[in-house]
Design an enzyme around this catalytic site. Structure first.
Site, PDB file in Angstrom:
ATOM      1  N   ARG A  47     -15.250 -29.667   4.131  1.00 24.93           N
ATOM      2  CA  ARG A  47     -16.701 -29.719   4.360  1.00 24.93           C
ATOM      3  C   ARG A  47     -16.996 -30.285   5.744  1.00 24.93           C
ATOM      4  O   ARG A  47     -17.936 -29.854   6.417  1.00 24.93           O
ATOM      5  CB  ARG A  47     -17.396 -30.564   3.282  1.00 24.93           C
ATOM      6  CG  ARG A  47     -18.894 -30.766   3.539  1.00 24.93           C
ATOM      7  CD  ARG A  47     -19.648 -31.199   2.285  1.00 24.93           C
ATOM      8  NE  ARG A  47     -19.026 -32.316   1.614  1.00 24.93           N
ATOM      9  CZ  ARG A  47     -19.160 -33.603   1.966  1.00 24.93           C
ATOM     10  NH1 ARG A  47     -19.878 -33.930   3.013  1.00 24.93           N
ATOM     11  NH2 ARG A  47     -18.560 -34.556   1.269  1.00 24.93           N
ATOM     12  N   TYR A  99     -39.446 -14.115  10.901  1.00 22.72           N
ATOM     13  CA  TYR A  99     -38.687 -13.644   9.744  1.00 22.72           C
ATOM     14  C   TYR A  99     -39.265 -14.297   8.488  1.00 22.72           C
ATOM     15  O   TYR A  99     -39.538 -15.504   8.477  1.00 22.72           O
ATOM     16  CB  TYR A  99     -37.216 -14.012   9.929  1.00 22.72           C
ATOM     17  CG  TYR A  99     -36.378 -13.892   8.687  1.00 22.72           C
ATOM     18  CD1 TYR A  99     -36.278 -12.680   7.992  1.00 22.72           C
ATOM     19  CD2 TYR A  99     -35.680 -14.983   8.188  1.00 22.72           C
ATOM     20  CE1 TYR A  99     -35.510 -12.572   6.846  1.00 22.72           C
ATOM     21  CE2 TYR A  99     -34.903 -14.887   7.047  1.00 22.72           C
ATOM     22  CZ  TYR A  99     -34.828 -13.675   6.377  1.00 22.72           C
ATOM     23  OH  TYR A  99     -34.073 -13.574   5.235  1.00 22.72           O
ATOM     24  N   ASP A 171     -34.425 -18.422  17.784  1.00 22.39           N
ATOM     25  CA  ASP A 171     -33.731 -17.515  16.864  1.00 22.39           C
ATOM     26  C   ASP A 171     -33.345 -16.282  17.673  1.00 22.39           C
ATOM     27  O   ASP A 171     -34.188 -15.471  18.047  1.00 22.39           O
ATOM     28  CB  ASP A 171     -34.655 -17.158  15.702  1.00 22.39           C
ATOM     29  CG  ASP A 171     -33.988 -16.258  14.669  1.00 22.39           C
ATOM     30  OD1 ASP A 171     -33.006 -15.576  15.018  1.00 22.39           O
ATOM     31  OD2 ASP A 171     -34.477 -16.196  13.515  1.00 22.39           O
ATOM     32  N   LYS A 196     -26.173 -10.632  10.301  1.00 28.93           N
ATOM     33  CA  LYS A 196     -26.593  -9.387  10.941  1.00 28.93           C
ATOM     34  C   LYS A 196     -25.566  -8.943  11.984  1.00 28.93           C
ATOM     35  O   LYS A 196     -24.467  -8.556  11.643  1.00 28.93           O
ATOM     36  CB  LYS A 196     -27.982  -9.566  11.557  1.00 28.93           C
ATOM     37  CG  LYS A 196     -29.159  -9.490  10.588  1.00 28.93           C
ATOM     38  CD  LYS A 196     -29.176 -10.485   9.501  1.00 28.93           C
ATOM     39  CE  LYS A 196     -30.484 -10.497   8.726  1.00 28.93           C
ATOM     40  NZ  LYS A 196     -30.585 -11.702   7.878  1.00 28.93           N
TER      41      LYS A 196
END
Length: 305
Positions: A47, A99, A171, A196
């Site tokens: 982690r 978005y 972004d 994406k």
């Protein structure tokens, strides 16, 4: 190192134990410690860090010209990591076209957090300036936006944030670092939905943050480690694989996008085409200024409604 070389070799090293040119998938939760709190190598618990994820994070930093990359379980997990740096009373200014998942997080998930969000047309610089006050901590820009392909002038907004000592996050999902480098234009944080273009094969959900400032990178890494929305080793391997073909894929996306736009622009049933490569697009000049090409994303309206 040029970008087409960076996507293959940037920040990358062969595996020291085997000489493998691609990092192995280190599918492990824990690592050997010589004594309590003293790991054998630089890794203790996946982690916190994992060699496969580190390879991806180094590649992300390289292609965005940053110093620190962080890989997350989704783009929204990356966005959430940024927001966790703020507290009740802080204010964030964001684009008015975002978005849907980002808007949902800002307007609903953080609704009762005490953080105040403003949504504004980022092309109206005076309006943007009028919203800034002593509580403003972050400006969040998405350019081009999903879905209406609106753009913001990163360099102009960065002049404001640097003067006011406010963070600027961009972004960069739709543009990718192949077409646009927000950190070079003055941004502090770059976010990607790596699901994406970076992943590129529709087989992984992932997110990324990249920064230049090392102290900011350490702060965001603490949030990533403490809240746990890290990317697993197999998914890290898949995104790293996708990045190696990013330049070729995005170049072809741009070429195909132009063909689609040409077809739609001449179709009798189409009212408006939203594509920054069109000379009549309201943000065409901004796109020419800060993007290498115009991308593969296209939106349009029908005349029929």
């Amino acid at each position: 190192m040029k970008f087409n070389t960076k996507v293959i070799h940037g920040g990358q090293h062969h595996d020291p134990s085997t000489g493998a040119v691609m990092p192995p998938v280190y599918q492990t939760s824990t690592f050997v410690q010589t004594s309590p709190g003293k790991p054998l190598a630089d890794y203790e618990y996946s982690r916190a860090s994992n060699p496969t994820r580190t390879a991806l994070e180094d590649a992300l930093a390289s292609i965005e010209n940053g110093t620190r990359g962080l890989a997350f379980s989704s783009g929204l997990a990356a966005t959430d990591c940024v927001l966790r740096s703020f507290k009740a009373g802080d204010e964030i200014i964001a684009m008015d076209d975002l978005y849907g998942g980002t808007y949902r997080m800002f307007s609903r998930v953080y609704k009762d957090s005490g953080i105040k969000f403003h949504f504004v047309d980022m092309t109206n610089i005076e309006k943007l300036k009028s919203l800034i006050n002593e509580n403003t901590k972050l400006i969040w820009v998405e350019t081009p936006t999903n879905p209406l392909m609106k753009l913001a002038d990163i360099q102009e907004i960065a002049k404001i944030t640097q003067e006011k000592k406010i963070l600027l996050a961009v972004d960069n999902t739709f543009a990718t670092p192949y077409l646009q480098k927000p950190l070079d234009l003055g941004a502090d944080i770059v976010m990607h939905s790596a699901t994406k273009y970076l992943g590129g094969h529709s087989d992984v959900i992932a997110g990324a943050l990249i920064v230049k400032d090392e102290a900011l990178g350490e702060q965001l890494h603490f949030q990533q480690f403490a809240t746990g929305a890290t990317l697993g080793p197999m998914d890290s391997f898949l995104v790293l694989r996708g990045i190696k073909t990013l330049a070729l894929r995005v170049q072809r996306h741009c070429e195909n996008g132009e063909k689609v736009v040409e077809y739609l622009s001449n179709h009798p049933k189409i009212k408006t085409v939203y594509y920054p490569g069109l000379k009549n697009h309201p943000f065409h000049e901004i796109a020419k200024k800060q993007m290498k090409a115009f991308g593969g994303m296209v939106s349009f309206d029908f005349k029929s409604g």
